[in-house]
Scaffold this active site. Structure first.
Site, PDB file in Angstrom:
ATOM      1  N   ASP A   1      -1.748  -7.646  -6.526  1.00  0.00           N
ATOM      2  CA  ASP A   1      -2.565  -7.025  -5.807  1.00  0.00           C
ATOM      3  C   ASP A   1      -2.847  -8.513  -4.843  1.00  0.00           C
ATOM      4  OD1 ASP A   1      -5.208  -7.359  -4.811  1.00  0.00           O
ATOM      5  OD2 ASP A   1      -6.397  -7.455  -6.937  1.00  0.00           O
ATOM      6  N   VAL A   2      -2.410  -7.486  -3.751  1.00  0.00           N
ATOM      7  CA  VAL A   2      -2.047  -8.658  -2.460  1.00  0.00           C
ATOM      8  C   VAL A   2      -3.472  -9.236  -1.912  1.00  0.00           C
ATOM      9  CG1 VAL A   2       0.047  -7.266  -1.366  1.00  0.00           C
ATOM     10  CG2 VAL A   2      -2.472  -6.572  -0.746  1.00  0.00           C
TER      11      VAL A   2
ATOM     12  N   LYS B   1     -10.242  -4.508  11.232  1.00  0.00           N
ATOM     13  CA  LYS B   1      -9.345  -3.658  11.500  1.00  0.00           C
ATOM     14  C   LYS B   1      -9.949  -4.600  13.042  1.00  0.00           C
ATOM     15  CE  LYS B   1      -7.081  -0.734   8.530  1.00  0.00           C
ATOM     16  NZ  LYS B   1      -6.106  -0.592   8.428  1.00  0.00           N
TER      17      LYS B   1
ATOM     18  N   TYR C   1     -15.565  -1.563   7.413  1.00  0.00           N
ATOM     19  CA  TYR C   1     -13.399  -1.220   7.906  1.00  0.00           C
ATOM     20  C   TYR C   1     -12.969  -1.248  10.108  1.00  0.00           C
ATOM     21  CZ  TYR C   1      -9.415   1.948   8.380  1.00  0.00           C
ATOM     22  OH  TYR C   1      -8.538   2.444   9.304  1.00  0.00           O
TER      23      TYR C   1
ATOM     24  N   GLY D   1       1.038  -1.218  -0.169  1.00  0.00           N
ATOM     25  CA  GLY D   1       0.054  -0.382   0.000  1.00  0.00           C
ATOM     26  C   GLY D   1       1.056   1.138  -0.350  1.00  0.00           C
ATOM     27  N   ALA D   2       1.780   1.468  -0.982  1.00  0.00           N
ATOM     28  CA  ALA D   2       3.072   2.260  -0.716  1.00  0.00           C
ATOM     29  C   ALA D   2       3.041   3.125  -1.791  1.00  0.00           C
ATOM     30  CB  ALA D   2       3.961   2.000   0.128  1.00  0.00           C
ATOM     31  N   GLY D   3       2.154   3.206  -2.799  1.00  0.00           N
ATOM     32  CA  GLY D   3       1.490   3.932  -3.862  1.00  0.00           C
ATOM     33  C   GLY D   3       1.601   5.162  -3.885  1.00  0.00           C
TER      34      GLY D   3
END
Length: 272
Positions: free
Chosen positions: A72-73, A170, A166, A18-20
């Site tokens: 796509d993780v 989480k 969410y 998620g670092a893009g």
């Protein structure tokens, strides 16, 4: 104090999902930058090549050692290949930061569609499991590893703003963190979760009007939003050797929201 003063990650390899998005993104690019500045070689991941490359190009302009690995993780095969590709390229994987997430919609239970529920589970729960499973197999042989899951303060506080899918996912990530920590502690692997509160990312600052940001910041006991750099500095510390004995922890970084008694602090508040 910068991350290089806080810790030394030289000789380590980190994968940040998620670092893009670079400066257009959220916490992920800042975490990747901070780990690289602390000396780690960093594998940058996001779902698309374009989004991944945006961060890689920005960080390389700063002279940092990063490479892009789009995947796509939430797909178990792609998640496994991602971990194996990072190990094949760098020879090791020491730090896994599970930052990729499906953001909250604010929907109540009777509003959530099947697709929204399944997507939240896939990205916020399944992906960290797939990646951690693959990473542990490698880290266990090296007797060292750091897995850092980015959950959210709503996992222990709940959140009307983010909504049920969410919050539920989480909290599941928080539970997974604690259980995995027990399983792998004997192998020199630590597993911790961060519980960020209201963090003003570049993406959020670009999408929300200033008035709303100020209104929500006023509901935080610290009377301000947190910064991505503050979250990233905590990630860097947990990734370091100095954090060897910290595992199974869920650490709020929220300006004291998590310890406020009672209900909401204002008519519109991120957390209740």
């Amino acid at each position: 104090m910068n991350s290089q003063q806080l810790c030394n990650l030289h000789g380590m390899v980190a994968l940040v999902t998620g670092a893009g998005g670079g400066s257009r993104g959220g916490l992920g690019p800042v975490i990747a930058r901070t780990l690289a500045r602390a000396g780690a070689r960093v594998a940058v991941n996001d779902r698309t090549a374009e989004w991944t490359q945006a961060t890689v190009e920005e960080l390389r302009q700063l002279g940092l050692d990063v490479e892009g690995f789009p995947a796509d993780v939430a797909d178990p095969e792609q998640a496994d290949r991602l971990v194996q590709s990072v190990i094949a390229r760098f020879g090791q994987l020491d730090i896994l930061v599970n930052k990729a997430e499906a953001h909250g919609s604010g929907h109540r239970s009777d509003q959530v569609t099947d697709d929204e529920w399944e997507h939240a589970l896939a990205v916020n729960v399944h992906a960290p499991f797939y990646l951690s499973r693959a990473a542990v197999r490698h880290m266990r042989t090296r007797r060292f590893g750091r897995i850092i899951n980015v959950s959210n303060i709503s996992a222990i506080r709940t959140s009307v703003l983010n909504g049920v899918a969410y919050v539920a996912t989480k909290e599941a990530l928080y539970g997974f963190t604690r259980h995995l920590a027990i399983e792998v502690a004997q192998h020199g692997i630590t597993v911790n979760a961060l519980l960020p509160g209201f963090i003003l990312t570049p993406k959020l600052a670009g999408e929300w009007p200033a008035e709303r940001i100020e209104r929500l910041a006023a509901t935080v006991p610290a009377l301000r939003a947190g910064t991505p750099d503050e979250v990233a500095a905590l990630v860097a510390f947990l990734a370091s050797r100095e954090a060897d004995y910290i595992t199974g922890a869920a650490i709020p970084i929220d300006g004291a929201v998590s310890v406020v008694p009672g209900g909401r602090a204002a008519p519109e508040s991120a957390f209740v």
